[in-house]
Design a protein around this motif. Structure first.
Motif, mmCIF file in Angstrom:
data_model
loop_
_atom_site.group_PDB
_atom_site.id
_atom_site.type_symbol
_atom_site.label_atom_id
_atom_site.label_comp_id
_atom_site.label_asym_id
_atom_site.label_seq_id
_atom_site.Cartn_x
_atom_site.Cartn_y
_atom_site.Cartn_z
ATOM 1 N N GLN A 96 42.354 -4.474 -3.534
ATOM 2 C CA GLN A 96 41.693 -6.197 -4.181
ATOM 3 C C GLN A 96 41.874 -6.801 -2.818
ATOM 4 O OE1 GLN A 96 43.595 -6.894 -7.179
ATOM 5 N NE2 GLN A 96 42.264 -5.436 -8.881
ATOM 6 N N ALA A 97 42.168 -6.968 -2.725
ATOM 7 C CA ALA A 97 42.414 -8.064 -1.222
ATOM 8 C C ALA A 97 41.195 -7.708 -0.020
ATOM 9 C CB ALA A 97 43.886 -8.061 -0.479
ATOM 10 N N ILE A 98 41.705 -6.520 0.223
ATOM 11 C CA ILE A 98 40.206 -5.583 1.405
ATOM 12 C C ILE A 98 39.033 -6.057 0.750
ATOM 13 C CG2 ILE A 98 39.826 -3.209 2.179
ATOM 14 C CD1 ILE A 98 42.652 -3.215 2.259
ATOM 15 N N ALA A 99 38.902 -5.481 -0.470
ATOM 16 C CA ALA A 99 37.748 -5.760 -1.328
ATOM 17 C C ALA A 99 37.285 -6.872 -1.544
ATOM 18 C CB ALA A 99 37.402 -5.105 -2.940
ATOM 19 N N ARG A 100 37.782 -7.453 -1.006
ATOM 20 C CA ARG A 100 36.824 -9.372 -1.415
ATOM 21 C C ARG A 100 36.549 -9.381 0.379
ATOM 22 N NH1 ARG A 100 41.269 -9.678 -4.611
ATOM 23 N NH2 ARG A 100 42.978 -10.862 -3.329
ATOM 24 N N ALA A 101 37.622 -9.273 0.550
ATOM 25 C CA ALA A 101 37.184 -9.373 2.370
ATOM 26 C C ALA A 101 35.792 -8.569 2.709
ATOM 27 C CB ALA A 101 37.951 -9.099 3.220
ATOM 28 N N ALA A 102 35.726 -7.269 2.546
ATOM 29 C CA ALA A 102 34.592 -6.862 2.480
ATOM 30 C C ALA A 102 33.363 -6.955 1.814
ATOM 31 C CB ALA A 102 34.410 -5.285 1.758
ATOM 32 N N ARG A 103 33.267 -7.844 0.784
ATOM 33 C CA ARG A 103 32.312 -8.393 -0.280
ATOM 34 C C ARG A 103 30.871 -9.289 1.005
ATOM 35 N NH1 ARG A 103 30.511 -12.138 -3.325
ATOM 36 N NH2 ARG A 103 29.457 -11.802 -5.152
ATOM 37 N N ARG A 104 32.010 -9.994 1.275
ATOM 38 C CA ARG A 104 31.266 -11.089 2.961
ATOM 39 C C ARG A 104 30.253 -9.992 3.476
ATOM 40 N NH1 ARG A 104 33.283 -11.191 7.549
ATOM 41 N NH2 ARG A 104 34.922 -10.584 8.077
ATOM 42 N N LEU A 105 30.385 -9.041 3.444
ATOM 43 C CA LEU A 105 29.659 -8.302 4.403
ATOM 44 C C LEU A 105 28.276 -7.694 3.690
ATOM 45 C CD1 LEU A 105 31.960 -6.064 6.013
ATOM 46 C CD2 LEU A 105 31.293 -8.115 7.348
ATOM 47 N N VAL A 106 28.499 -7.708 2.146
ATOM 48 C CA VAL A 106 27.390 -7.307 1.239
ATOM 49 C C VAL A 106 25.860 -8.845 1.230
ATOM 50 C CG1 VAL A 106 26.478 -6.324 -0.340
ATOM 51 C CG2 VAL A 106 28.305 -5.808 0.373
ATOM 52 N N GLU A 107 24.888 -8.162 1.290
ATOM 53 C CA GLU A 107 24.105 -9.513 1.469
ATOM 54 C C GLU A 107 22.782 -9.345 0.734
ATOM 55 O OE1 GLU A 107 22.607 -10.939 4.986
ATOM 56 O OE2 GLU A 107 24.461 -11.681 5.667
ATOM 57 N N PRO A 108 22.767 -10.530 -0.561
ATOM 58 C CA PRO A 108 21.318 -9.855 -1.311
ATOM 59 C C PRO A 108 19.887 -9.110 -0.406
ATOM 60 C CG PRO A 108 21.502 -12.216 -1.615
ATOM 61 C CD PRO A 108 22.549 -11.354 -0.507
ATOM 62 N N GLY A 109 19.227 -8.066 -1.065
ATOM 63 C CA GLY A 109 17.910 -7.009 0.011
ATOM 64 C C GLY A 109 19.133 -6.447 0.234
ATOM 65 N N MET A 110 19.677 -5.828 0.550
ATOM 66 C CA MET A 110 20.874 -4.691 1.461
ATOM 67 C C MET A 110 20.953 -3.891 0.589
ATOM 68 S SD MET A 110 23.948 -6.325 3.594
ATOM 69 C CE MET A 110 24.635 -5.235 4.036
ATOM 70 N N SER A 111 20.688 -2.483 1.169
ATOM 71 C CA SER A 111 21.027 -0.916 0.506
ATOM 72 C C SER A 111 21.821 -0.910 1.205
ATOM 73 C CB SER A 111 19.732 -0.033 1.173
ATOM 74 O OG SER A 111 19.724 0.058 2.440
ATOM 75 N N ILE A 112 22.758 -0.386 0.212
ATOM 76 C CA ILE A 112 24.522 0.162 0.977
ATOM 77 C C ILE A 112 25.430 1.563 0.502
ATOM 78 C CG2 ILE A 112 24.866 -2.280 1.353
ATOM 79 C CD1 ILE A 112 26.571 -2.320 -1.081
ATOM 80 N N MET A 113 25.837 2.212 1.661
ATOM 81 C CA MET A 113 26.328 3.055 0.215
ATOM 82 C C MET A 113 27.797 2.847 0.025
ATOM 83 S SD MET A 113 24.836 7.226 2.218
ATOM 84 C CE MET A 113 23.763 7.356 1.613
ATOM 85 N N LEU A 114 28.626 3.937 -0.769
ATOM 86 C CA LEU A 114 30.270 3.885 -1.338
ATOM 87 C C LEU A 114 30.531 5.011 -1.203
ATOM 88 C CD1 LEU A 114 29.568 0.764 -4.133
ATOM 89 C CD2 LEU A 114 30.115 0.794 -0.934
ATOM 90 N N ASP A 115 31.212 5.326 -0.432
ATOM 91 C CA ASP A 115 32.115 6.746 -0.942
ATOM 92 C C ASP A 115 32.529 6.937 -2.242
ATOM 93 O OD1 ASP A 115 34.536 5.164 -0.236
ATOM 94 O OD2 ASP A 115 34.380 6.430 1.100
ATOM 95 N N ASP A 116 33.475 7.683 -2.100
ATOM 96 C CA ASP A 116 34.474 8.134 -3.390
ATOM 97 C C ASP A 116 35.971 8.234 -3.578
ATOM 98 O OD1 ASP A 116 35.349 10.014 -2.111
ATOM 99 O OD2 ASP A 116 34.945 11.573 -3.642
ATOM 100 N N SER A 117 35.621 6.827 -2.642
ATOM 101 C CA SER A 117 37.395 5.901 -2.597
ATOM 102 C C SER A 117 37.462 4.717 -4.376
ATOM 103 C CB SER A 117 38.098 5.685 -0.971
ATOM 104 O OG SER A 117 36.693 4.303 -0.487
ATOM 105 N N THR A 118 38.956 5.259 -4.241
ATOM 106 C CA THR A 118 38.983 4.055 -5.296
ATOM 107 C C THR A 118 39.466 2.416 -4.074
ATOM 108 O OG1 THR A 118 41.542 4.785 -4.857
ATOM 109 C CG2 THR A 118 40.611 5.290 -7.320
#
Length: 259
Positions: free
Chosen positions: A87-109
């Motif tokens: 959850q801590a890592i995810a919060r840090a990663a969230r700032r890398l996502v911006e409106p209008g982007m296309s992102i791909m997510l793998d099947d990891s938890t």
């Protein structure tokens, strides 16, 4: 007792057995038979059924839900492991996502925790092969979903195989977020070849690449090399990383952030 009641009672025992093994990681057939007050033969049949469902892996005299260098743990086990760190890592990663982007997510938890934080970053196009991730994001206002097809794998609750790789190769996204089961000596590893193929295709399909890696995976290797860690624009780890591990990553020139 009627056949219907026997069947219901067995399913209840299987649910309790699964919860116990997910919590403890391993168990022997003899010990489990005593704890559930059933015969050893009955327990072996129960464990065979859990293995058939992809929930445990049997070894001589017992079973395990934990990963090894050759086998990955089930998605149910991984969803309960290192939750706070992910959850801590995810919060840090969230700032890398911006409106209008296309992102791909793998099947990891680990990346699933990021998916749970995407509400409000809109509009957004999310591409994933993870059925749990699709369910998490389905119906979220402003988030458009693209499901990657292929062969369904219940152990990962995701779609894999040639069909999935070909679907990925037809796309180009702004960023990809992945995790892997082990990392050591500047390399990312995974136990299963069909997972490696999908992750490599995802990395090739993205303009920017991000690795979400909890500290429990550091210093470990698995059967297959995925890619060098320097292939990522950023590796995000949690504060459980040791000073020696952090220094090693930085000495290798790997961009790393501690969440």
């Amino acid at each position: 007792m009627s056949e219907q009641n026997l069947s219901r009672r067995r399913e209840e025992r299987l649910d309790e057995l699964t919860a116990l093994l997910l919590a403890e990681g391993t168990g022997t057939a003899q010990d489990l038979a005593e704890r559930f007050d059933v015969s050893l033969m009955t327990m072996h049949r129960d464990l065979d059924e859990l293995e058939r469902r992809g929930l445990v892996r049997k070894f001589r005299g017992g079973v395990t839900t934990q990963p090894s260098g050759v086998f990955e743990s089930t998605v149910l086990f991984r969803q309960q492991a290192m939750i706070a760190q992910k959850q801590a890592i995810a919060r840090a990663a969230r700032r890398l996502v911006e409106p209008g982007m296309s992102i791909m997510l793998d099947d990891s938890t680990s990346v699933l925790e990021l998916a749970r934080l995407l509400d409000g970053i809109t509009p957004l196009r999310v591409v994933t092969n993870f059925l749990t991730g699709l369910r998490t994001l389905a119906g979220t206002p402003g988030i458009s979903l693209t499901a990657l097809g292929g062969d369904y794998d219940p152990n990962h609750d995701s779609f894999l195989g040639v069909g999935c790789v070909e679907a990925i190769e037809a796309l180009r996204v702004d960023a990809v977020f992945v995790s892997t089961s082990a990392a050591a000596e500047g390399l990312a590893y995974h136990q299963e070849q069909h997972i490696v193929s999908v992750k490599r295709a995802m990395l090739a399909a993205a303009a920017r690449r991000f690795l979400l890696l909890d500290s429990g995976k550091l210093g470990r290797v698995a059967l297959h090399r995925v890619v060098p860690l320097e292939s990522f624009d950023l590796v995000i780890v949690d504060e459980g990383i040791s000073e020696e591990q952090l220094a090693d990553l930085r000495e290798r020139g790997i961009p790393v952030e501690v969440a």
